[in-house]
Write an enzyme that holds these catalytic residues in place. Structure first.
Site, PDB file in Angstrom:
ATOM      1  N   LYS A   1      16.234   2.265 -21.755  1.00  0.00           N
ATOM      2  CA  LYS A   1      15.414   3.284 -21.095  1.00  0.00           C
ATOM      3  C   LYS A   1      14.510   3.978 -22.093  1.00  0.00           C
ATOM      4  CE  LYS A   1      18.658   4.450 -17.369  1.00  0.00           C
ATOM      5  NZ  LYS A   1      19.699   5.382 -16.908  1.00  0.00           N
TER       6      LYS A   1
ATOM      7  N   GLN B   1      23.373  10.064 -17.523  1.00  0.00           N
ATOM      8  CA  GLN B   1      23.910   8.715 -17.336  1.00  0.00           C
ATOM      9  C   GLN B   1      25.329   8.755 -16.783  1.00  0.00           C
ATOM     10  OE1 GLN B   1      22.183   5.812 -17.859  1.00  0.00           O
ATOM     11  NE2 GLN B   1      23.949   4.741 -17.018  1.00  0.00           N
TER      12      GLN B   1
ATOM     13  N   ASP C   1      16.570  10.354 -10.861  1.00  0.00           N
ATOM     14  CA  ASP C   1      17.537   9.426 -10.288  1.00  0.00           C
ATOM     15  C   ASP C   1      17.573   9.514  -8.762  1.00  0.00           C
ATOM     16  OD1 ASP C   1      18.850   7.542 -11.821  1.00  0.00           O
ATOM     17  OD2 ASP C   1      20.389   8.918 -12.545  1.00  0.00           O
TER      18      ASP C   1
END
Length: 293
Positions: free
Chosen positions: A54, A98, A121
């Site tokens: 990422k 995460q 997200d």
């Protein structure tokens, strides 16, 4: 006849190039550099690789990348305090914590603390509610990627019968909402669905997101259907090594389907590309800017 293979790597590369062009325009026209903050708690190997990818792709797209790596013993209070600081930081336009988190940290509390405007997200209840009611929202990345891949085969999804196998908040439910918005007729199947194979055989578009290796057999696929396989499962190979397989028995299904995503190389590459797109979109919204037509 074997199915067309939907190349997620190539499609994701094209999407990342579009995002990079959008970032360049934003910098040139408004002097704004989108910033993405990623928080990793602990040393989960798969998460560490994912976070590293990422960060690299964020920089390649011309964005600012902020990585926060915390020890597995970090308290929930300390993590929430970091998230609040990122909420208040004008250089940060997107925040991603995460998952999975260590067992002593409640992921729902963490997601709830993220500013919905920076929730790239798409997991915050505000974004989930906006998606469900048809309002503009930041949408979970993997479901968006699934729809983009399906549109490579069917540019207009209107009228297709879609079956989603899996009802998670991360993939199953949001991809069903997105397909409803595309005018599909949507069925969500799950572990309690009776005659699940028969339900799957109705699908013009079959999205497998159940997390069970090769659960969906070739005989479950309607001839000519498009199959989007979200699953990534590590299973033992005959030589003592491991291999990655999806939720679909690929070799069987490709003999029946009209088009199918491989694992790996299908949905997986789309997730980070869609995360970058969400970050760019979040940045525009935070500055009151419309996406170029």
């Amino acid at each position: 006849m074997s199915a067309r293979i939907i190349d997620g790597k190539a499609i994701a590369a094209g999407l990342r190039a579009e995002v990079a062009a959008g970032v360049a325009r934003l910098k040139e026209s408004h002097g704004i550099t989108p910033g993405l903050a990623v928080v990793l708690v602990g040393e989960d190997p798969a998460s560490a690789v994912y976070v590293r990818n990422k960060g690299r792709q964020t920089v390649e797209a011309g964005m600012a990348s902020f990585e926060h790596r915390l020890d597995a013993s970090t308290s929930q209070a300390a993590l929430l305090d970091l998230v609040r600081r990122l909420n208040d930081d004008p250089a940060v336009n997107g925040i991603l914590v995460q998952l999975p988190l260590p067992g002593h940290i409640d992921p729902a509390a963490v997601i709830d603390t993220i500013d919905p405007a920076k929730d790239v997200d798409g997991f915050h209840v505000v974004n989930a509610g906006r998606l469900a009611t048809g309002l503009p929202a930041l949408v979970p990345c993997t479901p968006v990627g699934c729809v983009i891949l399906a549109k490579q085969v069917h540019p207009d999804l209107t009228g297709l019968e879609a079956v989603v196998v899996g009802r998670s908040n991360i993939v199953g439910k949001p991809v069903a909402q997105l397909l409803l918005a595309e005018n599909c007729t949507v069925t969500i199947a799950h572990s309690r669905t009776r005659a699940v194979a028969d339900v799957c055989r109705r699908a013009d578009l079959l999205v497998a997101a159940v997390g069970r290796p090769e659960m969906i057999r070739g005989g479950w696929v309607k001839p000519g259907a498009t199959v989007i396989d979200v699953g990534i499962n590590r299973v033992a190979a005959g030589d003592g090594t491991a291999r990655l397989v999806g939720d679909v028995a690929f070799d069987e299904a490709r003999q029946v389907a009209g088009a199918i995503t491989p694992v790996p190389g299908g949905v997986g590459p789309m997730t980070i590309a869609c995360l970058l797109r969400n970050t760019l979109e979040a940045t525009r919204r935070q500055h009151g800017l419309e996406a170029p037509g």
